[in-house]
Design a protein around this motif. Structure first.
Motif, PDB file in Angstrom:
ATOM      1  N   ARG A  98       2.340  -5.792  -2.087  1.00  0.00           N
ATOM      2  CA  ARG A  98       1.811  -4.464  -1.798  1.00  0.00           C
ATOM      3  C   ARG A  98       1.275  -4.409  -0.376  1.00  0.00           C
ATOM      4  O   ARG A  98       0.869  -5.421   0.180  1.00  0.00           O
ATOM      5  N   GLN A  99       1.259  -3.212   0.186  1.00  0.00           N
ATOM      6  CA  GLN A  99       0.705  -3.007   1.517  1.00  0.00           C
ATOM      7  C   GLN A  99      -0.809  -2.881   1.401  1.00  0.00           C
ATOM      8  O   GLN A  99      -1.324  -1.994   0.740  1.00  0.00           O
ATOM      9  N   TRP A 100      -1.516  -3.791   2.066  1.00  0.00           N
ATOM     10  CA  TRP A 100      -2.973  -3.822   1.940  1.00  0.00           C
ATOM     11  C   TRP A 100      -3.669  -3.395   3.221  1.00  0.00           C
ATOM     12  O   TRP A 100      -4.565  -2.558   3.209  1.00  0.00           O
ATOM     13  N   GLY A 101      -3.280  -3.992   4.362  1.00  0.00           N
ATOM     14  CA  GLY A 101      -4.032  -3.770   5.602  1.00  0.00           C
ATOM     15  C   GLY A 101      -4.092  -2.317   6.014  1.00  0.00           C
ATOM     16  O   GLY A 101      -5.165  -1.801   6.360  1.00  0.00           O
ATOM     17  N   ALA A 102      -2.954  -1.634   6.004  1.00  0.00           N
ATOM     18  CA  ALA A 102      -2.947  -0.235   6.426  1.00  0.00           C
ATOM     19  C   ALA A 102      -3.774   0.631   5.479  1.00  0.00           C
ATOM     20  O   ALA A 102      -4.492   1.541   5.923  1.00  0.00           O
ATOM     21  N   TRP A 104      -6.367  -0.383   3.679  1.00  0.00           N
ATOM     22  CA  TRP A 104      -7.791  -0.691   3.907  1.00  0.00           C
ATOM     23  C   TRP A 104      -8.289   0.025   5.158  1.00  0.00           C
ATOM     24  O   TRP A 104      -9.381   0.604   5.168  1.00  0.00           O
ATOM     25  N   LEU A 105      -7.498  -0.001   6.241  1.00  0.00           N
ATOM     26  CA  LEU A 105      -7.914   0.645   7.482  1.00  0.00           C
ATOM     27  C   LEU A 105      -8.006   2.153   7.295  1.00  0.00           C
ATOM     28  O   LEU A 105      -8.945   2.795   7.798  1.00  0.00           O
ATOM     29  N   ALA A 106      -7.053   2.742   6.584  1.00  0.00           N
ATOM     30  CA  ALA A 106      -7.094   4.186   6.348  1.00  0.00           C
ATOM     31  C   ALA A 106      -8.348   4.572   5.567  1.00  0.00           C
ATOM     32  O   ALA A 106      -8.975   5.600   5.854  1.00  0.00           O
ATOM     33  N   CYS A 107      -8.723   3.754   4.588  1.00  0.00           N
ATOM     34  CA  CYS A 107      -9.945   4.030   3.825  1.00  0.00           C
ATOM     35  C   CYS A 107     -11.183   3.908   4.703  1.00  0.00           C
ATOM     36  O   CYS A 107     -12.151   4.672   4.546  1.00  0.00           O
ATOM     37  N   GLN A 108     -11.182   2.938   5.631  1.00  0.00           N
ATOM     38  CA  GLN A 108     -12.312   2.803   6.546  1.00  0.00           C
ATOM     39  C   GLN A 108     -12.449   4.032   7.436  1.00  0.00           C
ATOM     40  O   GLN A 108     -13.558   4.546   7.644  1.00  0.00           O
ATOM     41  N   LEU A 109     -11.340   4.530   7.966  1.00  0.00           N
ATOM     42  CA  LEU A 109     -11.382   5.740   8.785  1.00  0.00           C
ATOM     43  C   LEU A 109     -11.842   6.939   7.955  1.00  0.00           C
ATOM     44  O   LEU A 109     -12.605   7.786   8.436  1.00  0.00           O
ATOM     45  N   TYR A 110     -11.381   6.993   6.734  1.00  0.00           N
ATOM     46  CA  TYR A 110     -11.765   8.076   5.824  1.00  0.00           C
ATOM     47  C   TYR A 110     -13.280   8.091   5.611  1.00  0.00           C
ATOM     48  O   TYR A 110     -13.913   9.149   5.625  1.00  0.00           O
ATOM     49  N   LEU A 144      -1.302   9.600   6.352  1.00  0.00           N
ATOM     50  CA  LEU A 144      -1.569   8.866   7.587  1.00  0.00           C
ATOM     51  C   LEU A 144      -0.637   7.675   7.749  1.00  0.00           C
ATOM     52  O   LEU A 144      -0.141   7.397   8.845  1.00  0.00           O
ATOM     53  N   ILE A 145      -0.389   6.939   6.667  1.00  0.00           N
ATOM     54  CA  ILE A 145       0.366   5.683   6.748  1.00  0.00           C
ATOM     55  C   ILE A 145       1.869   5.928   6.710  1.00  0.00           C
ATOM     56  O   ILE A 145       2.626   5.411   7.540  1.00  0.00           O
ATOM     57  N   ASP A 146       2.327   6.690   5.764  1.00  0.00           N
ATOM     58  CA  ASP A 146       3.771   6.841   5.538  1.00  0.00           C
ATOM     59  C   ASP A 146       4.040   8.223   4.968  1.00  0.00           C
ATOM     60  O   ASP A 146       4.319   8.377   3.778  1.00  0.00           O
ATOM     61  N   PRO A 147       3.945   9.279   5.793  1.00  0.00           N
ATOM     62  CA  PRO A 147       4.014  10.647   5.264  1.00  0.00           C
ATOM     63  C   PRO A 147       5.317  10.928   4.538  1.00  0.00           C
ATOM     64  O   PRO A 147       6.395  10.509   4.968  1.00  0.00           O
ATOM     65  N   GLY A 148       5.197  11.631   3.435  1.00  0.00           N
ATOM     66  CA  GLY A 148       6.345  12.007   2.621  1.00  0.00           C
ATOM     67  C   GLY A 148       5.915  13.011   1.573  1.00  0.00           C
ATOM     68  O   GLY A 148       4.820  13.576   1.621  1.00  0.00           O
ATOM     69  N   SER A 149       6.761  13.221   0.602  1.00  0.00           N
ATOM     70  CA  SER A 149       6.495  14.214  -0.439  1.00  0.00           C
ATOM     71  C   SER A 149       5.568  13.637  -1.508  1.00  0.00           C
ATOM     72  O   SER A 149       5.424  12.419  -1.642  1.00  0.00           O
ATOM     73  N   GLU A 150       4.961  14.551  -2.284  1.00  0.00           N
ATOM     74  CA  GLU A 150       4.139  14.109  -3.409  1.00  0.00           C
ATOM     75  C   GLU A 150       4.978  13.384  -4.452  1.00  0.00           C
ATOM     76  O   GLU A 150       4.503  12.450  -5.095  1.00  0.00           O
ATOM     77  N   TRP A 151       6.228  13.806  -4.604  1.00  0.00           N
ATOM     78  CA  TRP A 151       7.105  13.149  -5.582  1.00  0.00           C
ATOM     79  C   TRP A 151       7.358  11.695  -5.189  1.00  0.00           C
ATOM     80  O   TRP A 151       7.369  10.810  -6.031  1.00  0.00           O
TER      81      TRP A 151
END
Length: 429
Positions: A98-102, A104-110, A144-151
Motif C-alpha cells: 500500500r502507498q503510505w508516505g504520500a 501520511w503527508l497528505a494527512c499532515q497537510l490536512y 491531492l495524491i492521485d486525482p480521479g473519479s469517486e468510482w
C-alpha cells in the motif's frame, strides 16, 4: 465472492447484468459488497461456468488452464476432478502493498490547515456509523495524491493506500453511495470553508489578498440536454470547441500565489461579461471592503461595471486588457509617448486618460515567439502550395484545396501573394 445481477427494463424486456462481487466484513459487524468484475449480460451456461471455474496461468505448461478452487476439508466434486484444486485456507497469507508516505503527508497537510477540526464541528456521524469527516479527508487526500473519479476511489485506490490504517477505518468508509452522499453535504459549508482557509493561509504563509485573479472556463458533458429547467448544463460558447455538447461554466478567483478565494459553477449559457458584478458583491460580503486589484481578461468587465468599480468606496482598482476596438482611437496619442524600460526586454508606454492609465507593452521575447510561429506557419503553407501546384486537379478541386490551405494558415496567407487564372487551373504565388 459470488455472482450478483441487476435488473433493467429496456423496450419492455427485462435484462440482467451480472457482476462478480466480493463480500467484505467491516467494523461493527457490517458487511459491504465490492464489485470485482463486471460481466454484462451472460447466458445460463456462462453463468454456471463463472460460478465454478477460475481461469489461471500454468507456468509449467505456459498456457491458460481452468482451475476450480475448493477448501482442503472438502472433496473435489466429480465434475471438477480434472481441474479441481484443494486449498488449505488456514495456511493462506495475504500481503498487500500500500502507498503510505504520500497518504501520511497528505494527512499532515490536512491537519496543518485544521480541516479536521473544521469538519468535525459541521459533519456529525450518521446513525449507521458513517464518519463523514473521515470520508471528506479521504476524498481530499485522494484528490491531492492521485486525482480521479469517486468510482475509482471506491473500486481501486483505497485498497492500495494506507488511508484506512491512518484513519482507523475499513473498506466501508468508501462505499460508493457514501462518497456521493458526502459530496452533497459539502456545498452548504462552502462560504465558511473559504473563510477558514483564508485565515489559515494568512497565518501559515503570510498570504496577501490585495491582488485577485479572476477568470472563467467551461467543461462539457457528452449527454442529452436536460429536461430539468434548474439543471445548469446548457449549450453555450465552448472553449473546448464542442458546440455539440452541453456544458457548465466555472468561475474562479485566486491570488497570485494560487490560493483560491471563491468559485461558482454557472449555467453553460452564461456570458462572461455578466458575472463580474456578482463576484464583486460576493467577495465584499465575505471578506469585507478593502483596496483590491482585480486582474482579468478584456471580455469579462463591461464599461458599466468598470465605472462602478471606480466609484466604489474605497475604489476598486483593476488591470484589464483594452478592447481591440478602442486601440485605434488611442493609437495617435500613444505614438507621441516615449518607450520606458521596465526590465530587460520589456518596454512600456503610459497614457493617462479619463481616470484610467493605459499601458502599451512591448516584449522582445514575445516578438521573437510570434515571429517564429509565423515563420513555421509560412513554411508549412509554402510547402503545401508547392504540392498543390504539382497536382492534376480541375478548377473546383483547386479552389477547395487553396481554401483548405488558407483555413489552416490564416496568418501566413496574408504574407503571400497568390494569383489564380480566370480560367483553368493555373495559379502562381
Amino acid at each position: 465472492m459470488y455472482l450478483r445481477y441487476t435488473r433493467r427494463l429496456k423496450d419492455g424486456k427485462e435484462h440482467r447484468y451480472w457482476s462478480i462481487v466480493e463480500s467484505k466484513r467491516c467494523s461493527g459487524g457490517r458487511v459491504v459488497q465490492r464489485p470485482v468484475l463486471y460481466l454484462g449480460e451472460i447466458n445460463d451456461s456462462q453463468r454456471e461456468a463463472w460460478c465454478r471455474v477460475i481461469e489461471a496461468f500454468d507456468e509449467d505448461e505456459q498456457r491458460q488452464r481452468q482451475l476450480a478452487l475448493f477448501p482442503a476439508d472438502r472433496s473435489v466434486p466429480a465434475h471438477a476432478q480434472e481441474y479441481g484444486v484443494q486449498v488449505r485456507l488456514a495456511g493462506m497469507r495475504l500481503h498487500r502493498p500500500r502507498q503510505w508516505g504520500a497518504c501520511w503527508l497528505a494527512c499532515q497537510l490536512y491537519e496543518q490547515l485544521e480541516l479536521d477540526r473544521f469538519w468535525a464541528a459541521r459533519l456529525a456521524d450518521s446513525r449507521e456509523g458513517t464518519c463523514w469527516r473521515h470520508v471528506v479527508q479521504t476524498l481530499v487526500c485522494y484528490r491531492l495524491i492521485d486525482p480521479g473519479s469517486e468510482w475509482r476511489l471506491h473500486r481501486q485506490w483505497f485498497e492500495h493506500s494506507a488511508m484506512g490504517d491512518l484513519l482507523g477505518e475499513d473498506y466501508g468508509l468508501v462505499a460508493k453511495n457514501a462518497l456521493y452522499r458526502c459530496l452533497d453535504k459539502l456545498p452548504a459549508h462552502k462560504a465558511a470553508l473559504f473563510s477558514h482557509l483564508r485565515q489559515r493561509w494568512q497565518d501559515l504563509f503570510g498570504a496577501q489578498f490585495e491582488v485577485l485573479l479572476y477568470d472563467l472556463t467551461s467543461t462539457y458533458f457528452e449527454s442529452a440536454p436536460p429536461e430539468d429547467e434548474a439543471d445548469k448544463r446548457r449549450y453555450g460558447y465552448s472553449r473546448d470547441k464542442r458546440r455539440d455538447c452541453v456544458q457548465v461554466v466555472i468561475a474562479l478567483i485566486v491570488t497570485p500565489e494560487g490560493f483560491p478565494l471563491a468559485y461558482e459553477v454557472l449555467p453553460g449559457n452564461t456570458a462572461d461579461n455578466t458575472t463580474l458584478r456578482t463576484f464583486l458583491h460576493k467577495i465584499e460580503a465575505q471578506y469585507g471592503r478593502a483596496r483590491r486589484i482585480w486582474v482579468m481578461d478584456r471580455g469579462i468587465p463591461t464599461e458599466a461595471v468598470l465605472a462602478q468599480m471606480r466609484q466604489a468606496d474605497p475604489p476598486i482598482h483593476y488591470l484589464v486588457g483594452t478592447p481591440k476596438g478602442r486601440l485605434s482611437t488611442l493609437e495617435k496619442a500613444l505614438l507621441d509617448k516615449p518607450w520606458q524600460s521596465v526590465r530587460h526586454g520589456v518596454d512600456v508606454k503610459l497614457l493617462p486618460q479619463d481616470q484610467e492609465l493605459y499601458v502599451l507593452a512591448r516584449s522582445r521575447m514575445r516578438v521573437h515567439k510570434e515571429r517564429a510561429m509565423r515563420q513555421r506557419q509560412l513554411k508549412r503553407l509554402w510547402a503545401r502550395l508547392k504540392q498543390v501546384s504539382t497536382m492534376d486537379l480541375d478548377r473546383k478541386e483547386l479552389l477547395m484545396k487553396l481554401g483548405a490551405a488558407r483555413a489552416k494558415a490564416p496568418a501566413a496567407w496574408r504574407l503571400i501573394d497568390i494569383a489564380v487564372a480566370d480560367d483553368g487551373t493555373a495559379f502562381s504565388f
